[in-house]
Every structure is written in structure tokens, then in C-alpha cells.
Scaffold this motif. Structure first.
Motif, PDB file in Angstrom:
ATOM      1  N   UNK A   1       1.899   6.292  -1.696  1.00  0.00           N
ATOM      2  CA  UNK A   1       1.909   7.676  -1.211  1.00  0.00           C
ATOM      3  C   UNK A   1       1.667   7.768   0.288  1.00  0.00           C
ATOM      4  N   UNK A   2       0.643   7.097   0.790  1.00  0.00           N
ATOM      5  CA  UNK A   2       0.251   7.261   2.188  1.00  0.00           C
ATOM      6  C   UNK A   2       1.312   6.742   3.160  1.00  0.00           C
ATOM      7  N   UNK A   3       1.852   5.513   3.006  1.00  0.00           N
ATOM      8  CA  UNK A   3       2.901   5.095   3.956  1.00  0.00           C
ATOM      9  C   UNK A   3       4.124   5.999   3.938  1.00  0.00           C
ATOM     10  N   UNK A   4       4.478   6.537   2.767  1.00  0.00           N
ATOM     11  CA  UNK A   4       5.618   7.455   2.721  1.00  0.00           C
ATOM     12  C   UNK A   4       5.298   8.763   3.434  1.00  0.00           C
ATOM     13  N   UNK A   5       4.090   9.252   3.247  1.00  0.00           N
ATOM     14  CA  UNK A   5       3.687  10.499   3.907  1.00  0.00           C
ATOM     15  C   UNK A   5       3.713  10.340   5.415  1.00  0.00           C
ATOM     16  N   UNK A   6       3.111   9.290   5.933  1.00  0.00           N
ATOM     17  CA  UNK A   6       2.998   9.102   7.379  1.00  0.00           C
ATOM     18  C   UNK A   6       4.372   8.919   8.017  1.00  0.00           C
ATOM     19  N   UNK A   7       5.200   8.057   7.426  1.00  0.00           N
ATOM     20  CA  UNK A   7       6.513   7.791   8.020  1.00  0.00           C
ATOM     21  C   UNK A   7       7.454   8.980   7.888  1.00  0.00           C
ATOM     22  N   UNK A   8       7.408   9.669   6.759  1.00  0.00           N
ATOM     23  CA  UNK A   8       8.264  10.841   6.592  1.00  0.00           C
ATOM     24  C   UNK A   8       7.866  11.941   7.566  1.00  0.00           C
ATOM     25  N   UNK A   9       6.564  12.137   7.748  1.00  0.00           N
ATOM     26  CA  UNK A   9       6.095  13.154   8.679  1.00  0.00           C
ATOM     27  C   UNK A   9       6.524  12.827  10.110  1.00  0.00           C
ATOM     28  N   UNK A  10       6.437  11.560  10.490  1.00  0.00           N
ATOM     29  CA  UNK A  10       6.876  11.157  11.833  1.00  0.00           C
ATOM     30  C   UNK A  10       8.370  11.388  12.011  1.00  0.00           C
ATOM     31  N   UNK A  11       9.162  11.092  10.974  1.00  0.00           N
ATOM     32  CA  UNK A  11      10.594  11.290  11.075  1.00  0.00           C
ATOM     33  C   UNK A  11      10.992  12.747  11.124  1.00  0.00           C
ATOM     34  N   UNK A  12      10.335  13.580  10.340  1.00  0.00           N
ATOM     35  CA  UNK A  12      10.666  15.006  10.324  1.00  0.00           C
ATOM     36  C   UNK A  12      10.320  15.686  11.638  1.00  0.00           C
ATOM     37  N   UNK A  13       9.368  15.149  12.369  1.00  0.00           N
ATOM     38  CA  UNK A  13       8.983  15.746  13.651  1.00  0.00           C
ATOM     39  C   UNK A  13       9.712  15.124  14.838  1.00  0.00           C
ATOM     40  N   UNK A  14      10.311  13.972  14.630  1.00  0.00           N
ATOM     41  CA  UNK A  14      11.020  13.300  15.724  1.00  0.00           C
ATOM     42  C   UNK A  14      12.458  13.814  15.782  1.00  0.00           C
ATOM     43  N   UNK A  15      12.616  15.039  16.220  1.00  0.00           N
ATOM     44  CA  UNK A  15      13.933  15.671  16.302  1.00  0.00           C
ATOM     45  C   UNK A  15      14.334  15.814  17.764  1.00  0.00           C
ATOM     46  N   UNK A  16      15.642  15.848  17.981  1.00  0.00           N
ATOM     47  CA  UNK A  16      16.176  16.053  19.327  1.00  0.00           C
ATOM     48  C   UNK A  16      15.878  17.484  19.762  1.00  0.00           C
ATOM     49  N   UNK A  17      15.094  17.617  20.820  1.00  0.00           N
ATOM     50  CA  UNK A  17      14.677  18.953  21.248  1.00  0.00           C
ATOM     51  C   UNK A  17      15.861  19.794  21.698  1.00  0.00           C
ATOM     52  N   UNK A  18      16.861  19.154  22.315  1.00  0.00           N
ATOM     53  CA  UNK A  18      18.039  19.910  22.740  1.00  0.00           C
ATOM     54  C   UNK A  18      18.800  20.455  21.537  1.00  0.00           C
ATOM     55  N   UNK A  19      18.921  19.618  20.497  1.00  0.00           N
ATOM     56  CA  UNK A  19      19.582  20.097  19.286  1.00  0.00           C
ATOM     57  C   UNK A  19      18.770  21.209  18.642  1.00  0.00           C
ATOM     58  N   UNK A  20      17.436  21.080  18.670  1.00  0.00           N
ATOM     59  CA  UNK A  20      16.583  22.137  18.111  1.00  0.00           C
ATOM     60  C   UNK A  20      16.775  23.444  18.867  1.00  0.00           C
ATOM     61  N   UNK A  21      16.893  23.360  20.196  1.00  0.00           N
ATOM     62  CA  UNK A  21      17.107  24.571  20.993  1.00  0.00           C
ATOM     63  C   UNK A  21      18.442  25.232  20.637  1.00  0.00           C
TER      64      UNK A  21
END
Length: 282
Positions: free
Chosen positions: A155-175
Motif C-alpha cells: 500500500x505505502x509504496x503505491x501511495x507515495x509513487x502515485x501521489x508523486x506522479x499525479x502531482x508531477x504535471x506540466x504546468x503549462x499544460x495545466x494552465x
């Protein structure tokens, strides 16, 4: 330009093109440089194992004894292998799904992360060996405690890595998405989820081997149903039956290797657009 000069120029261009073309030899995995060093390492390890087994028969069994045990009692090993595989599949699937879903909620609502993450950390730092007997008391002597232990480990390694991936988005694309007034679901579906996949697979590369460890530990400490490779290791070691003990350990290793191979094949098909591995966290 003379005819001789034209011929020389044409020959030079043709030679350069031939050199630029990739060599169509045997596949990379068939070349000695790909598997030779690994083969040499395993041969040396096998020789050292045999030397120790011959000089200290009460410490290690010979490879022949392990192989004979696997062949003679193939039915026993297969039935226990299937039990452990069931624990890994069910427990790991539940833990992976729970970790990813909680990561999605935390990525969308930071207040949830601040509220839940301390509790998650407390559970994760608690020794799993101490939790397993309590789970047996709570859920009985069946398979449920083993599923829970296996799920907690991944559970914990999946939570940590998934959370990092979901937040590591291209800011320009987000804009751009925000400019187009995209909804949370559209941002997640088109941006966050695809971008998180390299991190998710990095987490899976840690979680799947840990699932095998978690299943074995659950069989070690969770009393009740005496089935699975972990239970076989425990009972055979108590009887000083070294060939069965090490044969069971070898099958646990084989299970972990098979899971990694399957994961690599799936990753290659799913992340065909990714140009490299992501370093796993946690």
C-alpha cells in the motif's frame, strides 16, 4: 565533373549509407554480452553453493537434493505455490488499488493528505509481524489476514509513487486546461492520469516483490491454515528438512521474478511513449 569522379562520389555515398544502416544481426537478448555475464555469475554462485553444501551438509543442501525434492514432490509444491500466488494476487491488487485511489483523493484535496498521511505513516512504521497475529484474532484463521498483510505491505509504496506522479504535471499544460475551463475529471483523465503512469509502474516495481515478501511473512506468523510456500518453509525448517526449505524459498524467488517479468512486459506495452524509467520513491 568527369565520369570517374561521379563514380567515386556515388560509391562514397553508397558506403556511407550502408554504414549508417543498423546492423540486422541476432536479437540483443541472444548476444553473449547480454546474457553472458549473468550466466557466469550464476555458475560461480552455484559452484560456491555446492562447495558449502559438500563441506557443511547441515547448513545447505546440494542443488541435486533441492532438484530431486522439487521433482519427487511436485504436487505438494504446486498446491502451496498456488496458495501463495492467490495471496499475492488478491492482497496486492487490493493494496495497489487502495493506494492509488487514496493518492487520487490526496492529489485533488490537500486537506485530506494533511489529515490522513500521519495515520498512514504510523501504520506503515508498525512492524507487520506484530500486526499479523492481531489480524488473526480479528478476522479468524482463514485467508483474510494474509490478504490484509500482503495489501498493507504494497500500500505505502503505491501511495507515495502515485501521489508523486499525479502531482508531477506540466504546468503549462495545466494552465491551458484551466484556460479552457476543464473540469477536475477532464484534467485527471487527460493530464494527471496519463502523466502519473511512469510513477505508478515505478511503484509497482517495488510493490510486487514486496507482495511476495508480505505473503510469506503472513504465512510465517498468521496461525491457522497451514498452506502456502511460507508455511512450507516454516514446517520444513522445524523438521530440519533443508531440501524442502530451500526448494520452497527458490519457488518464492521464482514467483517474484515472474511478477517482475510480467510487469516489464506490461510496462513496455502501456508506456511505449515513455523514454526512460522513473526512480521509485518510498
Amino acid at each position: 565533373m568527369s565520369e570517374l569522379t561521379m563514380r567515386d562520389t556515388t560509391a562514397t555515398i553508397a558506403t556511407a549509407r550502408l554504414k549508417a544502416q543498423p546492423r540486422r544481426g541476432m536479437p540483443a537478448w541472444l548476444r553473449w554480452g547480454s546474457w553472458g555475464p549473468t550466466l557466469i555469475t550464476f555458475v560461480i554462485a552455484a559452484l560456491l553453493w555446492q562447495i558449502v553444501a559438500w563441506t557443511n551438509p547441515y547448513v545447505l543442501p546440494t542443488l541435486e537434493a533441492i532438484g530431486t525434492s522439487l521433482v519427487d514432490d511436485a504436487g505438494m509444491y504446486w498446491s502451496n505455490f498456488l496458495v501463495t500466488l492467490l495471496e499475492v494476487v488478491v492482497g496486492a491488487s487490493a493494496g495497489i488499488l487502495a493506494g492509488f485511489l487514496l493518492a487520487v483523493v490526496m492529489a485533488e484535496f490537500q486537506i485530506i493528505e494533511r489529515a490522513v498521511m500521519p495515520l498512514v505513516i504510523i501504520v506503515m512504521v508498525t512492524p507487520i509481524v506484530a500486526i499479523a497475529p492481531a489480524l488473526v484474532v480479528a478476522f479468524g484463521f482463514g485467508m483474510v489476514p494474509k490478504f490484509i498483510v500482503t495489501g498493507l505491505v504494497v500500500f505505502f509504496p503505491m501511495l507515495v509513487n502515485s501521489l508523486a506522479g499525479l502531482r508531477d504535471v506540466d504546468q503549462k499544460a495545466m494552465d491551458v486546461f484551466k484556460t479552457l475551463h476543464a473540469s477536475r475529471w477532464e484534467i485527471f483523465r487527460e493530464l494527471r492520469f496519463p502523466g502519473s503512469m511512469p510513477y505508478v509502474f515505478a511503484g509497482l516495481r517495488i510493490a510486487l516483490p514486496l507482495a511476495v515478501v508480505g505473503a510469506a511473512v503472513a504465512e510465517f506468523v498468521a496461525a491457522g491454515q497451514q498452506a502456502g510456500l511460507g508455511s512450507l518453509v516454516t514446517t520444513s525448517a522445524a523438521q530440519a528438512n533443508l531440501p524442502v526449505t530451500w526448494a520452497s524459498i527458490a519457488l518464492l524467488c521464482l514467483l517474484g521474478v515472474l511478477l517482475i517479468i510480467v510487469l516489464a512486459l506490461v510496462r513496455k506495452r502501456v508506456l511505449w511513449w515513455s523514454d526512460g524509467e522513473v526512480t521509485a520513491k518510498g
